[in-house]
Design an enzyme around this catalytic site. Structure first.
Site, PDB file in Angstrom:
ATOM      1  N   SER A  99      11.645   3.315   7.264  1.00  0.00           N
ATOM      2  CA  SER A  99      12.994   2.821   7.576  1.00  0.00           C
ATOM      3  C   SER A  99      13.326   2.848   9.067  1.00  0.00           C
ATOM      4  CB  SER A  99      14.041   3.611   6.788  1.00  0.00           C
ATOM      5  OG  SER A  99      13.887   3.356   5.420  1.00  0.00           O
ATOM      6  N   ARG A 101       8.470   5.973 -22.443  1.00  0.00           N
ATOM      7  CA  ARG A 101       7.816   7.030 -23.218  1.00  0.00           C
ATOM      8  C   ARG A 101       8.894   8.040 -23.611  1.00  0.00           C
ATOM      9  NH1 ARG A 101       2.989   9.228 -19.547  1.00  0.00           N
ATOM     10  NH2 ARG A 101       4.757  10.252 -18.613  1.00  0.00           N
ATOM     11  N   LYS A 121      20.164  11.657  -3.574  1.00  0.00           N
ATOM     12  CA  LYS A 121      20.870  10.437  -3.995  1.00  0.00           C
ATOM     13  C   LYS A 121      22.028  10.693  -4.964  1.00  0.00           C
ATOM     14  CE  LYS A 121      17.905   6.548  -3.934  1.00  0.00           C
ATOM     15  NZ  LYS A 121      16.839   5.744  -4.535  1.00  0.00           N
ATOM     16  N   SER A 155       8.692   7.837   6.094  1.00  0.00           N
ATOM     17  CA  SER A 155       9.543   6.662   5.870  1.00  0.00           C
ATOM     18  C   SER A 155       9.324   5.550   6.904  1.00  0.00           C
ATOM     19  CB  SER A 155      11.015   7.080   5.907  1.00  0.00           C
ATOM     20  OG  SER A 155      11.832   5.927   5.881  1.00  0.00           O
ATOM     21  N   GLY A 196      13.754   5.818 -15.114  1.00  0.00           N
ATOM     22  CA  GLY A 196      13.976   6.693 -13.961  1.00  0.00           C
ATOM     23  C   GLY A 196      14.927   6.041 -12.972  1.00  0.00           C
ATOM     24  N   ASP A 217      18.991  -0.755  -4.503  1.00  0.00           N
ATOM     25  CA  ASP A 217      17.690  -0.969  -5.169  1.00  0.00           C
ATOM     26  C   ASP A 217      17.766  -2.137  -6.156  1.00  0.00           C
ATOM     27  OD1 ASP A 217      16.242   1.228  -3.995  1.00  0.00           O
ATOM     28  OD2 ASP A 217      17.417   2.573  -5.251  1.00  0.00           O
ATOM     29  N   ASP A 233       9.561  10.895 -22.932  1.00  0.00           N
ATOM     30  CA  ASP A 233       9.384  12.027 -22.014  1.00  0.00           C
ATOM     31  C   ASP A 233      10.756  12.477 -21.504  1.00  0.00           C
ATOM     32  OD1 ASP A 233      10.130  10.087 -20.177  1.00  0.00           O
ATOM     33  OD2 ASP A 233       8.189   9.982 -19.166  1.00  0.00           O
ATOM     34  N   ALA A 278      14.544   3.943 -10.255  1.00  0.00           N
ATOM     35  CA  ALA A 278      14.420   2.509  -9.978  1.00  0.00           C
ATOM     36  C   ALA A 278      14.856   1.702 -11.193  1.00  0.00           C
ATOM     37  CB  ALA A 278      12.977   2.168  -9.594  1.00  0.00           C
TER      38      ALA A 278
END
Ligand code: NAD
Length: 291
Positions: free
Chosen positions: A24, A159, A73, A22, A136, A110, A161, A138
């Site tokens: 950060s 997709r 998260k 990271s 997903g 985000d 998926d 993001a």
């Protein structure tokens, strides 16, 4: 560093696993030092099953706040005392602030980071029609923030998926929480006719999938011939900085081609502001750590 750490230094950190790569700690510690804030930021490798222990430990140690990365998260969003409207809708948080009474407020930056990055490129999403590729983590944060920030339409494509059902849930959540939105729907990314039509009618195309990111750097999320001159094209992928999609957008003469590195910067800057109430020296951080 030894001159900076005092008996009063406030602790901030990152939890998740892995965290060793990271950027950060460098970004936040540089910003603390630059602004003369008596605080330090460390990365803690925390597996999912230790998430609650980590939160309790940080509370006991009077930390000021912390960032959260995968795989913690979603778990953190269920453990904090309250969530921001965006974090509530997304069901995940990447930033937690300890309030004065020791309670925890979870945020997700985000989406705000993405929107701010567009703004820095002169693009305001309010009232715009967007096509969002991806369902997903993001993509969900972007869809929710875009809806909260007043886009007129969101067409989500993915997709069929394991992520598709998440997109269906996001559509339902946005319809319920932001009824003022003109239209929000999801469709199959492999339905070329529907995709072409949606992109032709939209102002902004966003890639929020892994397509374009190493090792998928040769994968385009949408056919290049669907891009047009009135379109702003934004990618969340920041490695490589110029993705194949952005190259094709420039070749097609699109209005703008915006990379993902600015989203990374601005989601960190938003967290910094939540932690300290101060603006991160974003320009310097960009030049020093993201150039
Ligand atoms: P995720 O695993 O939660 O979701 C992956 C998404 O990619 C899904 O929608 C999936 O269907 C799609 N996908 C995977 N392979 C694909 C392919 N070959 N073609 C089309 N779609 C495909 O991932 P995430 O956390 O949402 O991350 C997605 C991308 O966003 C990654 O490249 C990540 O680095 C980037 N990201 C950038 C920032 C930033 O600050 N710029 C922040 C978060 C994520």
């Amino acid at each position: 560093m030894e001159r900076r750490i005092s008996g009063h230094t406030k602790l901030y950190g990152l939890i998740g696993s892995p965290v060793g790569h990271s950027g950060s700690p460098a970004m936040y510690n540089y910003s603390f030092e630059k602004l003369g804030i008596d605080a330090a930021y460390l990365a803690f490798d925390v597996p999912l099953e230790k998430t609650e222990d980590a939160l309790n430990a940080l509370r006991t140690l009077n930390a000021g706040g912390f960032n959260v990365t995968m795989p913690c998260k979603t778990a953190v969003a269920q453990l904090v005392d309250r969530l921001s409207p965006a974090a509530e809708l997304v069901g995940a948080c990447n930033t937690v602030v300890f309030e004065e009474d020791g309670t925890m407020t979870g945020h997700i930056t985000d989406g705000t980071g993405f929107v701010r990055n567009l703004k820095e490129h002169g693009i305001d999403i309010a009232g715009k029609k967007i096509v969002l590729i991806g369902t997903g983590g993001a993509a969900t944060a972007i869809a929710v923030q875009a809806a909260l920030d007043g886009v007129s339409e969101i067409a989500i494509f993915n997709r069929k998926d394991e992520f598709y059902a998440n997109g269906e849930k996001t559509v339902a959540k946005i319809e319920k929480a932001v009824p003022s939105i003109g239209k929000v729907y999801i469709d199959d990314l492999d339905d070329n006719a529907a995709l072409k039509n949606a992109i032709a009618e939209s102002d902004i195309l966003i890639n929020a999938t892994r397509a374009g990111m190493s090792p998928l750097e040769d994968v385009l999320p949408v056919p290049a011939e669907f891009l047009h001159k009135d379109l702003v094209v934004a990618d969340v992928v920041y490695n490589p900085k110029e993705t194949l999609l952005l190259k094709k957008a420039k070749e097609a003469g699109c209005r703008a081609a915006v990379g993902g590195i600015g989203m990374l910067l601005w989601q960190g800057a938003a967290a910094f502001e939540l932690f300290t109430g101060k603006e991160m020296p974003a320009q310097e951080v960009m030049e020093k750590f993201f150039a």
